[in-house]
Enzyme design. Structure first.
Site, PDB file in Angstrom:
ATOM      1  N   GLY A 198     -18.046 -16.571 -27.052  1.00 27.61           N
ATOM      2  CA  GLY A 198     -17.579 -16.711 -28.284  1.00 27.61           C
ATOM      3  C   GLY A 198     -18.103 -17.849 -29.119  1.00 27.61           C
ATOM      4  CG  ASN A 199     -15.675 -19.739 -31.887  1.00 25.48           C
ATOM      5  OD1 ASN A 199     -14.888 -20.927 -31.395  1.00 25.48           O
ATOM      6  ND2 ASN A 199     -14.937 -18.907 -32.531  1.00 25.48           N
ATOM      7  CB  VAL A 202     -12.325 -20.299 -28.978  1.00 19.95           C
ATOM      8  CG1 VAL A 202     -11.659 -19.842 -27.830  1.00 19.95           C
ATOM      9  CG2 VAL A 202     -11.896 -19.947 -30.235  1.00 19.95           C
ATOM     10  N   GLY A 203     -14.242 -22.360 -27.176  1.00 17.36           N
ATOM     11  CA  GLY A 203     -14.788 -22.771 -25.866  1.00 17.36           C
ATOM     12  C   GLY A 203     -14.346 -24.284 -25.588  1.00 17.36           C
ATOM     13  CD  GLU A 220     -23.427 -15.905 -25.383  1.00 18.46           C
ATOM     14  OE1 GLU A 220     -23.634 -16.960 -26.092  1.00 18.46           O
ATOM     15  OE2 GLU A 220     -22.945 -14.862 -25.499  1.00 18.46           O
ATOM     16  CB  CYS A 254     -24.620 -14.946 -29.140  1.00 16.36           C
ATOM     17  SG  CYS A 254     -25.377 -14.000 -27.919  1.00 16.36           S
TER      18      CYS A 254
END
Length: 495
Positions: A198-199, A202-203, A220, A254
């Site tokens: 994700g982004n 949030v990572g 990722e 991505c």
């Protein structure tokens, strides 16, 4: 008729779900190789027999064509599972290593042990592939799994919720549905490994939660993937492939190109050719094109529309084509801005939409400098002959790099995938694929091969034969051999 949405998992039940999966792991349920093979074969067989069910769910979420979703969601998933089934015995066999004088009377081994209970948090842009493949990997390694499909891709979330308990061992493999509250409750639990796609925002939340238990995390996260177009590039080929890569999934990928660095000597010709390519690619306009994807939801549409408006307000930047939107339909057409500066709004963050920036550079050295001035990208794409391509590859760092094409490294199971720093911490850096040049795009033959031969069929003679041809002689010769065998010759679209 099946439901298009799944019921939300009650937050109060989440600790018990995780505890149940851990109990299954502690009982040794997931450790036997026979159990792992059984789960992998069941997953493979279900996907093979229910392709249209998967495609219907994904296409309902993203407005894709069946052929596109097959290649983007199912082709890689089936091949990855087949690859695991072919190699699981090899990967799990203990390796004996030499000892030293003091241990000469004994035996030293490296044993490959499961981590335990894994949490797999999936994104919405490739909602089936990016959950099914990590699931297969976790099973192959002997782990119990908690799956968290994206709540934004509601139809695919419902598919996982409905089918996974029927296909796989529900004592060790669980599905949790819902949004932020449910994800937060999951992250409060102790896991032995977390995979998140994700982004970066949030990572960081995932890593912070994992730090409490010192849980290893695989991230990722994407990033801004650059393209360099040298003065010796075939502009017709480069723009066709660039148009395809950016239009795929409406740029919600991505690995999608985010900005193009074009050698100043050919910048004007590049822009002219790119506009011609756009008009040929979408003769009736992208909105009328069957299968052109929509933005996932209204919130993301608003973000993209604001970005278009902000970039359009920059007097030095010009709209080459696109810019058309429709809020009710969540539609944004491919949109390219030229004359962009590195400080412009369109260059602030990962775009994750069908927008693209074009920046003129004096030469490959300036391109290298600009690429190195930003976070390491997850993907990098170079359209140039070998000396210039090698110079850029040797002077930059990226999660993956493809020369004279886009994305095709994702079809190779033995190539690592991942990145470093702001784009995540995947399994490897600089997996370079010196792709097909000057050309061979999808034809009727390759579409047939993708569906019937190159999809992994575990242990099958045809699959092993094609894999051997590709490995020994390369993709062109292997495809030519299969074409000769079939007795069919097709003319490539981008010849």
């Amino acid at each position: 008729m099946t439901s298009s949405s799944a019921p939300v998992t009650p937050v109060a039940e989440i600790p018990g779900i995780v505890a149940s999966a851990r109990a299954a792991f502690d009982r040794g349920t997931t450790r036997p190789i026979a159990w792992r093979k059984k789960q992998l074969r069941a997953l493979y067989d279900w996907i093979s027999k229910n392709e249209q069910t998967v495609l219907d769910a994904v296409n309902a979420d993203l407005h894709r064509l069946n052929n596109d979703s097959y290649q983007l969601e199912l082709l890689g998933t089936l091949s990855e599972i087949a690859h695991m089934l072919d190699h699981i015995d090899e990967w799990t066999t203990p390796k004996t290593v030499p000892g030293v004088l003091m241990t000469a009377a004994g035996t030293q081994q490296i044993r490959y042990e499961p981590l335990g209970v894994t949490l797999l948090i999936a994104p919405w842009n490739y909602p089936f592939y990016l959950l099914a493949v990590p699931l297969a990997q976790a099973i192959c390694a002997g782990n119990a799994c908690i799956l968290k499909p994206s709540e934004m891709s509601t139809h695919t979330e419902a598919l996982f919720y409905r089918e996974i308990p029927k296909i796989l061992d529900s004592s060790a493999i669980k599905v949790v549905t819902g949004g932020v509250a449910e994800s937060t409750a999951l992250l409060a639990q102790r896991f032995d490994q977390i995979t998140y796609t994700g982004n970066g925002t949030v990572g960081r939340i995932v890593m912070t939660a994992a730090a409490k238990h010192l849980t290893p995390v695989l991230l990722e996260l994407g990033g801004k993937c650059p393209v360099y177009v040298h003065k010796d590039a075939d502009l017709a080929v480069a723009t066709k492939r660039l148009m395809w890569a950016k239009a795929t999934n409406a740029g919600q990928t991505c690995l999608a190109p985010d900005f193009v660095l074009v050698h100043r000597d050919v910048a004007a010709k590049f822009n002219e050719q790119f506009k011609k390519t756009y008009e040929a690619y979408f003769p009736k306009g992208p909105r009328a094109a069957e299968g052109y994807c929509r933005i996932i939801n209204s919130r993301h549409f608003g973000r993209v529309k604001t970005l278009i408006d902000r970039q359009s307000a920059c007097s030095h930047s010009k709209l080459l084509f696109g810019g058309d939107t429709d809020a009710a339909d969540k539609y944004v057409g491919p949109t390219v801005f030229t004359g962009v500066k590195m400080s412009d709004p369109i260059m602030e963050d990962e775009l994750f939409c069908p927008l693209l920036a074009v920046i003129e550079v004096a030469n490959e050295d300036e391109a290298i400098s600009l690429i190195r001035s930003r976070d390491h990208p997850l993907g990098m794409y170079i359209f140039a002959d070998k000396p210039v391509a090698d110079k850029i590859l040797n002077s930059t760092t990226s999660g993956s790099a493809v020369v004279n094409d886009f994305f095709f490294h994702m079809l190779v199971p033995d190539l690592p995938f991942g990145g470093g720093g702001a784009v995540g911490d995947g399994s490897g850096l600089e997996a370079v694929n010196d792709a097909r040049y000057p050309d061979k795009a999808e034809t009727a033959l390759t579409a047939f091969l993708l569906r019937r031969l190159l999809v992994g069929k575990p242990q099958s003679g045809a699959y092993r034969a094609v894999r051997w041809l590709v490995g020994k002689y390369g993709g062109r010769v292997a495809l030519a051999a299969v074409a000769f065998w079939l007795g069919v010759v097709y003319r490539a679209r981008t010849a």
